[in-house]
Design a protein around this motif. Structure first.
Motif, mmCIF file in Angstrom:
data_model
loop_
_atom_site.group_PDB
_atom_site.id
_atom_site.type_symbol
_atom_site.label_atom_id
_atom_site.label_comp_id
_atom_site.label_asym_id
_atom_site.label_seq_id
_atom_site.Cartn_x
_atom_site.Cartn_y
_atom_site.Cartn_z
ATOM 1 N N GLU A 74 0.818 -1.217 0.000
ATOM 2 C CA GLU A 74 0.000 0.000 0.000
ATOM 3 C C GLU A 74 0.849 1.264 0.000
ATOM 4 O O GLU A 74 0.532 2.238 -0.668
ATOM 5 C CB GLU A 74 -0.952 -0.007 1.201
ATOM 6 C CG GLU A 74 -2.059 -1.052 1.108
ATOM 7 C CD GLU A 74 -3.109 -0.855 2.180
ATOM 8 O OE1 GLU A 74 -3.229 0.270 2.704
ATOM 9 O OE2 GLU A 74 -3.811 -1.825 2.497
ATOM 10 N N ALA A 75 1.927 1.244 0.766
ATOM 11 C CA ALA A 75 2.786 2.428 0.839
ATOM 12 C C ALA A 75 3.517 2.624 -0.483
ATOM 13 O O ALA A 75 4.055 1.670 -1.052
ATOM 14 C CB ALA A 75 3.791 2.271 1.976
ATOM 15 N N SER A 76 3.537 3.843 -0.971
ATOM 16 C CA SER A 76 4.275 4.149 -2.191
ATOM 17 C C SER A 76 5.758 4.289 -1.872
ATOM 18 O O SER A 76 6.152 4.458 -0.711
ATOM 19 C CB SER A 76 3.755 5.455 -2.805
ATOM 20 O OG SER A 76 2.376 5.356 -3.131
ATOM 21 N N VAL A 77 6.593 4.170 -2.893
ATOM 22 C CA VAL A 77 8.032 4.315 -2.704
ATOM 23 C C VAL A 77 8.322 5.690 -2.108
ATOM 24 O O VAL A 77 7.837 6.716 -2.602
ATOM 25 C CB VAL A 77 8.784 4.144 -4.037
ATOM 26 C CG1 VAL A 77 10.269 4.439 -3.852
ATOM 27 C CG2 VAL A 77 8.578 2.742 -4.585
ATOM 28 N N GLY A 78 9.106 5.720 -1.027
ATOM 29 C CA GLY A 78 9.429 6.969 -0.341
ATOM 30 C C GLY A 78 8.500 7.306 0.805
ATOM 31 O O GLY A 78 8.828 8.154 1.634
#
Length: 335
Positions: A74-78
């Motif tokens: 779910e978390a995007s890169v960064g």
């Protein structure tokens, strides 16, 4: 990459997996014969030419493609993948971790350092389910990790290695990695007993992925050797391969360079970078400051269970509180 496709390089392709399994068993039988526990458990070393087993594994790009994570995150890169918010761990009257707060962003290599007894491993264990925080919360990929069992945390996407190597010594290198792949399998006990199509497919996929992971970490040629017979450095690499076999969203490495010589440490740094480049997020606990400074993107420093610094490697190197924690403070500075 889809696990259901049957493309030339797909680790789940039915034909490819069957060929790998048969070739692996054939090599074992040819070298040692059929024993009471079957041909896959070998007592002596036999070198495997990975390109003979899976010719496509001679191409590093194909290996990286097979090993790369495919699960949804779910978390995007960064963005924060892990968030510790005022985490405290107490053992009776001893406070091992005191209100620690920091994040691990997706796609980065975060170093967690500190002197002996600083609380690094306790923090590590609180994140991986070994200990439950006395207070505070650990959030992983937008999910609060409260009262989860260790196997549930593994399925959620956190894998770890240990300070002391913990392999199945009587199993081969490939078998150790195949055990790791089971964390993502869905076959039930009856399904495994009656060898349903799903079970056979997952078994073939495990062998394919296991061989690719061994090649990825640099021990593909030792696939049929018992884990206890491997050199120490290769055992460390094998443990990393087994952790990657669970398809983690976060790979936690607990002092992976312990006992390594300088050349092995350089090779380990290259491997950690390669793991990150393949799409994994890495948390690294390590005492070797040259390794930490050379491979991490950010560093969190603990002392006596509290966070005393957080920042880029060059910022941490020059931080007075960090220097004092490692080297001490002159008497006249405290007078």
């Amino acid at each position: 990459m889809s696990r259901d496709s049957e493309s030339e390089h797909d680790p789940g392709a039915v034909g490819a997996g069957a060929e790998v399994g048969e070739e692996y068993r054939h090599m074992s039988e040819e070298a040692y014969g059929e024993g009471p526990v079957g041909p896959m458990i070998l007592d002596e070393a036999v070198t495997v030419d990975v390109s003979d087993v899976m010719p496509e594994l001679a191409d590093p790009e194909v290996v990286a493609e097979i090993v790369a994570p495919t699960r949804e995150i779910e978390a995007s890169v960064g963005e924060p993948l892990v968030e510790l918010d005022k985490v405290t761990v107490k053992f009776g009257g001893l406070t091992a971790l005191d209100g620690v707060t920091f994040t691990i962003n997706r796609g980065e290599i975060l170093g967690l350092i500190g002197p002996n007894g600083a609380g690094k491993t306790t923090c590590f264990n609180a994140m991986t389910g070994v200990y439950r925080p006395t207070s505070g919360t650990v959030t992983f990929d937008h999910q609060v990790m409260a009262k989860l069992k260790r196997n549930q945390i593994t399925r959620l996407g956190i894998a770890r290695t240990f300070q002391n190597v913990r392999l199945f010594g009587e199993m081969t290198a490939l078998e150790n990695v195949v055990v790791g792949t089971d964390a993502r399998h869905r076959t039930s006990v009856p399904g495994a007993t009656f060898r349903t199509p799903r079970h056979r497919h997952e078994e073939r996929d495990a062998i394919d992925r296991g061989m690719a992971l061994l090649e990825f970490v640099g021990v593909g040629g030792r696939a049929t050797e018992k884990a206890r017979n491997l050199p120490y450095g290769d055992q460390r690499r094998l443990e990393i391969a087994r952790a990657l076999a669970t398809e983690p969203k976060l790979l936690c490495l607990d002092e992976p360079a312990a006992g390594f010589n300088p050349a092995e440490k350089v090779a380990l740094m290259d491997l950690i970078r390669k793991i990150r480049a393949d799409g994994y997020t890495v948390l690294l606990i390590e005492h070797d400051m040259r390794l930490v400074m050379g491979v991490t993107d950010r560093i969190v420093v603990l002392e006596f269970g509290k966070k005393i610094a957080e920042g880029l490697p060059n910022e941490i190197r020059d931080n007075p509180a960090v220097v004092a924690a490692y080297l001490g403070v002159p008497d006249d500075a405290t007078a």
